[in-house]
Design a protein around this motif. Sequence first.
Motif, mmCIF file in Angstrom:
data_model
loop_
_atom_site.group_PDB
_atom_site.id
_atom_site.type_symbol
_atom_site.label_atom_id
_atom_site.label_comp_id
_atom_site.label_asym_id
_atom_site.label_seq_id
_atom_site.Cartn_x
_atom_site.Cartn_y
_atom_site.Cartn_z
ATOM 1 N N GLY B 44 -7.031 -3.009 15.345
ATOM 2 C CA GLY B 44 -8.242 -2.743 15.257
ATOM 3 C C GLY B 44 -8.496 -1.137 15.249
ATOM 4 O O GLY B 44 -9.676 -0.509 14.512
ATOM 5 N N GLY B 45 -7.474 -0.423 16.008
ATOM 6 C CA GLY B 45 -7.588 1.119 15.842
ATOM 7 C C GLY B 45 -7.511 1.625 14.533
ATOM 8 O O GLY B 45 -7.591 2.806 14.106
ATOM 9 N N PHE B 46 -6.622 1.038 13.739
ATOM 10 C CA PHE B 46 -6.537 1.606 12.368
ATOM 11 C C PHE B 46 -7.270 2.208 11.510
ATOM 12 O O PHE B 46 -7.137 3.283 11.107
ATOM 13 C CB PHE B 46 -5.815 0.429 11.310
ATOM 14 N N TYR B 47 -8.779 1.562 11.550
ATOM 15 C CA TYR B 47 -9.794 2.091 10.883
ATOM 16 C C TYR B 47 -10.275 3.453 11.293
ATOM 17 O O TYR B 47 -11.410 3.855 10.628
ATOM 18 C CB TYR B 47 -10.807 1.138 10.536
ATOM 19 N N SER B 48 -9.924 4.131 12.441
ATOM 20 C CA SER B 48 -10.504 5.198 13.052
ATOM 21 C C SER B 48 -9.550 6.241 12.406
ATOM 22 O O SER B 48 -9.885 7.521 12.512
ATOM 23 C CB SER B 48 -10.717 5.012 14.584
ATOM 24 N N HIS B 49 -8.642 5.970 11.651
ATOM 25 C CA HIS B 49 -7.544 6.804 11.051
ATOM 26 C C HIS B 49 -7.353 6.744 9.827
ATOM 27 O O HIS B 49 -7.232 7.946 9.029
ATOM 28 C CB HIS B 49 -5.945 6.479 11.754
ATOM 29 N N PHE B 50 -7.584 5.516 9.476
ATOM 30 C CA PHE B 50 -7.653 5.685 7.551
ATOM 31 C C PHE B 50 -8.810 4.704 7.397
ATOM 32 O O PHE B 50 -9.416 3.866 7.895
ATOM 33 C CB PHE B 50 -6.313 4.968 7.293
ATOM 34 N N GLN B 51 -9.263 5.168 5.831
ATOM 35 C CA GLN B 51 -10.547 4.285 5.319
ATOM 36 C C GLN B 51 -10.045 2.857 4.983
ATOM 37 O O GLN B 51 -10.903 2.105 5.117
ATOM 38 C CB GLN B 51 -11.002 5.107 4.238
ATOM 39 N N SER B 52 -8.881 2.841 4.470
ATOM 40 C CA SER B 52 -8.527 1.415 3.693
ATOM 41 C C SER B 52 -6.983 1.395 3.959
ATOM 42 O O SER B 52 -6.378 2.416 4.116
ATOM 43 C CB SER B 52 -9.113 1.410 2.402
ATOM 44 N N LYS B 53 -6.481 0.348 3.446
ATOM 45 C CA LYS B 53 -5.093 -0.001 3.435
ATOM 46 C C LYS B 53 -4.570 0.796 2.190
ATOM 47 O O LYS B 53 -3.391 1.373 2.147
ATOM 48 C CB LYS B 53 -4.568 -1.483 3.352
ATOM 49 N N GLY B 54 -5.366 0.957 1.144
ATOM 50 C CA GLY B 54 -5.305 1.461 0.058
ATOM 51 C C GLY B 54 -4.848 2.897 0.265
ATOM 52 O O GLY B 54 -3.862 3.759 -0.218
ATOM 53 N N ASP B 55 -5.870 3.539 1.291
ATOM 54 C CA ASP B 55 -5.400 5.123 1.624
ATOM 55 C C ASP B 55 -4.126 5.165 2.431
ATOM 56 O O ASP B 55 -3.296 6.332 2.063
ATOM 57 C CB ASP B 55 -6.559 5.395 2.429
ATOM 58 N N LEU B 56 -3.897 4.226 3.162
ATOM 59 C CA LEU B 56 -2.513 4.316 3.841
ATOM 60 C C LEU B 56 -1.296 4.382 3.151
ATOM 61 O O LEU B 56 -0.328 5.145 3.050
ATOM 62 C CB LEU B 56 -2.567 3.124 4.853
ATOM 63 N N VAL B 57 -1.666 3.523 1.908
ATOM 64 C CA VAL B 57 -0.387 3.069 0.762
ATOM 65 C C VAL B 57 -0.167 4.776 0.279
ATOM 66 O O VAL B 57 0.947 4.982 0.290
ATOM 67 C CB VAL B 57 -0.526 2.316 0.197
ATOM 68 N N ARG B 58 -1.120 5.198 -0.192
ATOM 69 C CA ARG B 58 -1.372 6.362 -1.166
ATOM 70 C C ARG B 58 -0.783 7.595 -0.039
ATOM 71 O O ARG B 58 0.208 8.052 -0.480
ATOM 72 C CB ARG B 58 -2.674 6.981 -1.658
ATOM 73 N N GLU B 59 -1.329 7.689 0.994
ATOM 74 C CA GLU B 59 -0.802 8.763 1.740
ATOM 75 C C GLU B 59 0.603 8.742 2.300
ATOM 76 O O GLU B 59 1.374 9.791 2.189
ATOM 77 C CB GLU B 59 -1.776 9.110 2.797
ATOM 78 N N SER B 60 0.936 7.526 2.731
ATOM 79 C CA SER B 60 2.272 7.232 3.284
ATOM 80 C C SER B 60 3.654 7.431 2.042
ATOM 81 O O SER B 60 4.504 8.073 2.509
ATOM 82 C CB SER B 60 2.463 6.041 3.984
ATOM 83 N N LEU B 61 3.179 6.935 0.866
ATOM 84 C CA LEU B 61 4.182 7.138 -0.067
ATOM 85 C C LEU B 61 4.090 8.547 -0.670
ATOM 86 O O LEU B 61 5.193 9.208 -0.777
ATOM 87 C CB LEU B 61 3.997 6.290 -1.136
ATOM 88 N N LEU B 62 3.120 9.261 -0.738
ATOM 89 C CA LEU B 62 3.206 10.665 -0.960
ATOM 90 C C LEU B 62 3.866 11.325 0.182
ATOM 91 O O LEU B 62 4.803 12.271 -0.206
ATOM 92 C CB LEU B 62 1.673 11.148 -0.983
ATOM 93 N N ASP B 63 3.624 11.143 1.579
ATOM 94 C CA ASP B 63 4.530 11.841 2.372
ATOM 95 C C ASP B 63 5.908 11.303 2.290
ATOM 96 O O ASP B 63 6.629 12.384 2.443
ATOM 97 C CB ASP B 63 4.003 10.949 3.538
ATOM 98 N N ALA B 64 6.246 10.189 1.885
ATOM 99 C CA ALA B 64 7.605 9.785 1.640
ATOM 100 C C ALA B 64 8.436 10.578 0.511
ATOM 101 O O ALA B 64 9.477 11.149 0.695
ATOM 102 C CB ALA B 64 7.847 8.284 1.546
#
Lengths: 188, 188
Positions: B44-64
């Motif tokens: 449940g807490g995920f959405y106070s950090h990211f807007q959507s799973k798509g955002d997480l994918v983009r950000e995490s892969l860019l980070d990687a």
Amino acid sequence: MRYERGHKEVTRQHILDIASRRFRKHGLAEGISGIMKDAGLTHGGFYSHFQSKGDLVRESLLDAAGKKRARLAEAAQTGGFEALVREYLSRAHRDRLENSCAFAALISDFGRLPRSSRAVFTREVKTYIELIAAQLAGGDEAERRRRAMQIFGVLLGALQLARTIEDRDASDRMLEAGVEAALGLGMH
Amino acid sequence: MRYERGHKEVTRQHILDIASRRFRKHGLAEGISGIMKDAGLTHGGFYSHFQSKGDLVRESLLDAAGKKRARLAEAAQTGGFEALVREYLSRAHRDRLENSCAFAALISDFGRLPRSSRAVFTREVKTYIELIAAQLAGGDEAERRRRAMQIFGVLLGALQLARTIEDRDASDRMLEAGVEAALGLGMH
DNA sequence: TGTACATCAGTGAACGCGCGTTCACTGATGTAC
DNA sequence: TGTACATCAGTGAACGCGCGTTCACTGATGTAC
């Protein structure tokens, strides 16, 4: 028979063909329902042709790899090693995902397939390398295989990078650079 | 504050880190719940950090991609171009998917991301190519870029093929062949 | 210093949805007599 | 030749499940007075 003899086998091949295009174009998350619909059938009939989605994935990708390999062999027979390289790194191959080499389209996913499916693709990699090695001159067999491995590497990597680069000109340059590198590696 | 200042940003980075490892190791189908659980939180807490799973994918892969690039730059600074090549085509890089170059782990999926995410990876490819080009001697800038494209191609392709080949020895030979090809392409 | 209230990162039940898979059924047509 | 029955590729409702996402709530602790 209520359907002509051979009807079921034709349908099965049709499903395989549709599936292999859809998996390559849209990824392995493509659903059974969409594939069956595209094949002009309903989803329920799927399980009289295949045991599971996993089976369909394995069979359709193997089919795809085989067909692409046949095309490359044909190009090589007509125009030699250079024709093979230019076929693989052609704009058509970059742009038409649904007819892509299965490796270039989905190699990231291969490692996540069940063991039984993976073995099939290891063998397919070897066959690709042997096909390339057969076009090379000079050196002994081991040395030609080594060069074939390098060439397959640059073909695969360059095609994937060309697909990732959105700028059309830069992508074309990637393909051309790949052709140059592959031809250079092919020379003895 | 109920949590220390900066706590939320630390948590966000932690989620990004876990996600980027899980996506690379298991693919983009990895779920939010599993990632959050791995991070010691609930979904449940995920959405106070990211807007959507798509955002997480983009950000995490860019980070990687950024982190891997930093590692390669470090290797190059210490041991030059050859060290960069040997780092990329090391057994560790082949085997430890969770720390892989994002391209080598997931490039097949990049083309299926929404437009907004894809642009980011096009730029990242360019940055990789520039990093490699900066290690090369001779020729003019355009020519070094051209060789850098060829080298990135062979690094990427050879690593992916080495991961696909199940036989350990054959896989090692693939890596070595890739190193030889990359070093050859690097020479003026 | 002590008490009432505000803050907000994190919780977990609930949602609608599409997935892979199952299964009782359909209906066109071959076969038996 | 005509009728009853068997066959089986394909249908579509239904299943359990995990997904991404929402939201009313919790509870530890900072702030106001």
